[in-house]
Write an enzyme that holds these catalytic residues in place. Structure first.
Site, PDB file in Angstrom:
ATOM      1  N   HIS A  61     -33.395  32.111  -3.004  1.00 22.63           N
ATOM      2  CA  HIS A  61     -32.711  31.190  -3.923  1.00 22.63           C
ATOM      3  C   HIS A  61     -32.843  31.659  -5.367  1.00 22.63           C
ATOM      4  O   HIS A  61     -33.782  31.290  -6.080  1.00 22.63           O
ATOM      5  CB  HIS A  61     -33.279  29.781  -3.760  1.00 22.63           C
ATOM      6  N   HIS A  63     -30.489  32.686  -9.048  1.00 21.84           N
ATOM      7  CA  HIS A  63     -29.217  32.687  -9.782  1.00 21.84           C
ATOM      8  C   HIS A  63     -29.194  33.915 -10.693  1.00 21.84           C
ATOM      9  O   HIS A  63     -30.039  34.047 -11.565  1.00 21.84           O
ATOM     10  CB  HIS A  63     -29.078  31.407 -10.611  1.00 21.84           C
ATOM     11  N   ASP A 306     -35.592  29.324  -6.988  1.00 22.69           N
ATOM     12  CA  ASP A 306     -34.475  28.710  -7.719  1.00 22.69           C
ATOM     13  C   ASP A 306     -34.454  29.229  -9.165  1.00 22.69           C
ATOM     14  O   ASP A 306     -34.199  28.479 -10.107  1.00 22.69           O
ATOM     15  CB  ASP A 306     -34.554  27.171  -7.673  1.00 22.69           C
TER      16      ASP A 306
HETATM   17 ZN   LIG Z   1     -29.771  23.847  -6.461  1.00 25.63          ZN
END
Ligand SMILES: [Zn+2]
Length: 431
Positions: A61, A63, A306
């Site tokens: 996870h 970005h 994340d």
């Molecule tokens: Zn999320």
């Protein structure tokens, strides 16, 4: 032939249950041997005495912000931060500009990663076109181009009928559906967890129920469709209890927790510091305790960061206006050691599992072990190296971390991808 021998380390490999001193030989990018003592003539040698030698860590996870938001992060800088955090593989979420909802964008990411990323990058495709929650994205074509799962992370699919169809479709392709479980009608306008802290700070609350109702919905849809469903960044005790119950019923549901959700609660939020603003928000102490319980008893499959970079300008706005999300790649191992292993809550073997075979199983990736013939990806970390995280030294383009200035005991020492050392801890740290 290229050869690397990692000598004298404590090899921890959950797939085989091994936890013993071993030498590891990597030949032409693949694990060739793991033996008590290896003497190889013309090999490069990495002395890992005093360190843990584990299969390469996988973060499912992350970005990366490219394409479209390169001022916050690029595939190259995000992958460099991953290497500095001890990760050899990362999965990147599709909420870029444009969204990764077609093979064109998937191909772009795969190609950029091949050229510029020091670690393996596996793209996650969108569930719906533009992650708008209406029409399904080009899931089959994206799978052919290299996606490993689908998700509308950040813009969750609100329409249950669309989610049901997505799960049916994903099941036929053998793809896991990863959901950022949030009912946007329940959470709308919220800044931090709904509770005593939000009242005290005068900030708008995000109720735990906004996560719980979507976890419940998706478990039910996974049951009727037979899809593999994965809860991203699970954060509430009720959601964890529901996943535990669903698994007892044999439903194919898995979940991950972030280091910040098992390390911090909403009580830790420093007044209006936007580095504590993320989704889901930091929850109460009972929720963090439930996350730790899930890590201990096995209901939580993976630790995932994340990692969500945002530029200083974006994060410097007033709390209510600034975006959600914090970086996390470089502090994950330190936090797992501090909160889980050093206090004796989980074993070192279990911690390694949560970063290797656990996440690999979630998305069906054949990685995460040092068995001969497998990719020569290795994470070398220390259990006692004292270091302080300084966001000004980060490999990421962004500095939005609540752990700036935090001192850790133990952390990454060397990161090896396909037999090549792609990151080493600063001078003075052995191995
Ligand atoms: Zn999320």
């Amino acid at each position: 032939m290229s050869r690397l021998v990692i000598k004298n380390g404590r090899v921890v490999d959950p797939a085989s249950g091994l936890d013993a001193q071993r030498d590891v030989l990597i030949e032409d990018g693949l694990v060739a041997a793991v033996e008590p003592r290896l003497e190889v003539g013309d090999a490069e040698v990495l002395d890992a005495a005093g360190c843990v030698v584990a299969p390469g860590f996988l973060d499912i996870h992350v970005h990366l912000r490219e394409p479209g938001i390169e001022h916050a992060e690029t595939i190259e800088t995000g992958a460099r931060a991953a290497a500095a955090g001890g990760f050899t593989s990362i999965c990147c979420m599709p909420n870029t500009i444009p969204v990764n909802d077609s093979p064109t964008v998937t191909n772009f990411i795969v190609e950029r990663a091949r050229r510029y990323a020091p670690v393996n990058v596996f793209p996650i495709g969108a569930i719906t076109k533009d992650s708008a929650g209406e029409q399904l994205a080009e899931i089959g074509a994206m799978k052919a181009a290299g996606i490993v799962a689908i998700s509308d992370d950040g813009q969750p699919v609100m329409n249950s009928q669309v989610m049901r169809r997505a799960m049916q479709y994903a099941a036929s392709f053998g793809l896991t559906v990863i959901d950022h479980c949030e009912d946007l009608n329940l959470s709308r306008g919220g800044d931090i967890n709904e509770g005593a802290k939000s009242v005290r700070l005068g900030l708008r609350g995000i109720p735990a129920s906004s996560e719980d109702v979507m976890v419940a919905r998706d478990i039910i849809l996974a049951d009727v469709t037979g899809a593999r469903f994965h809860v991203a960044h699970i954060s509430t005790r009720n959601s964890i209890a529901m996943v535990r119950h669903a698994r007892r019923l044999g439903i194919a549901v898995t979940c991950e927790v972030t280091p910040h959700h098992f390390s911090l609660t909403d009580e830790d939020i420093r007044d209006y510091d936007s580095n504590y603003k993320m989704k889901p928000p930091l929850r109460g102490h009972l929720d963090a305790a439930a996350a730790i319980e899930g890590l201990v008893d096995g209901v939580i499959d993976a630790i995932a960061t994340d990692h969500a970079p945002h530029t200083g300008n974006m994060k410097m706005q007033e709390f209510e206006r600034c975006p959600f999300g914090i970086t996390g790649l470089e502090t994950a191992i330190g936090l797992a050691l501090e909160k889980l292993v050093h206090p004796g809550r989980i074993s070192l073997l279990r911690m390694v599992e949560l970063f290797t075979t656990g996440p690999a199983r979630v998305i069906g990736l054949d990685r995460g072990t040092l068995a001969p013939g497998k990719p020569g990806d290795v994470t070398v970390f220390s259990l006692d190296r004292e270091w302080t995280f300084d966001v000004n030294q980060t490999e990421s383009k962004s500095k939005n971390s609540p752990f700036d200035g935090h001192s850790f005991r133990g952390g990454p020492v060397a990161t090896i991808v396909a037999g090549k050392t792609v990151w080493r801890a600063p001078v003075g740290v052995t191995a």
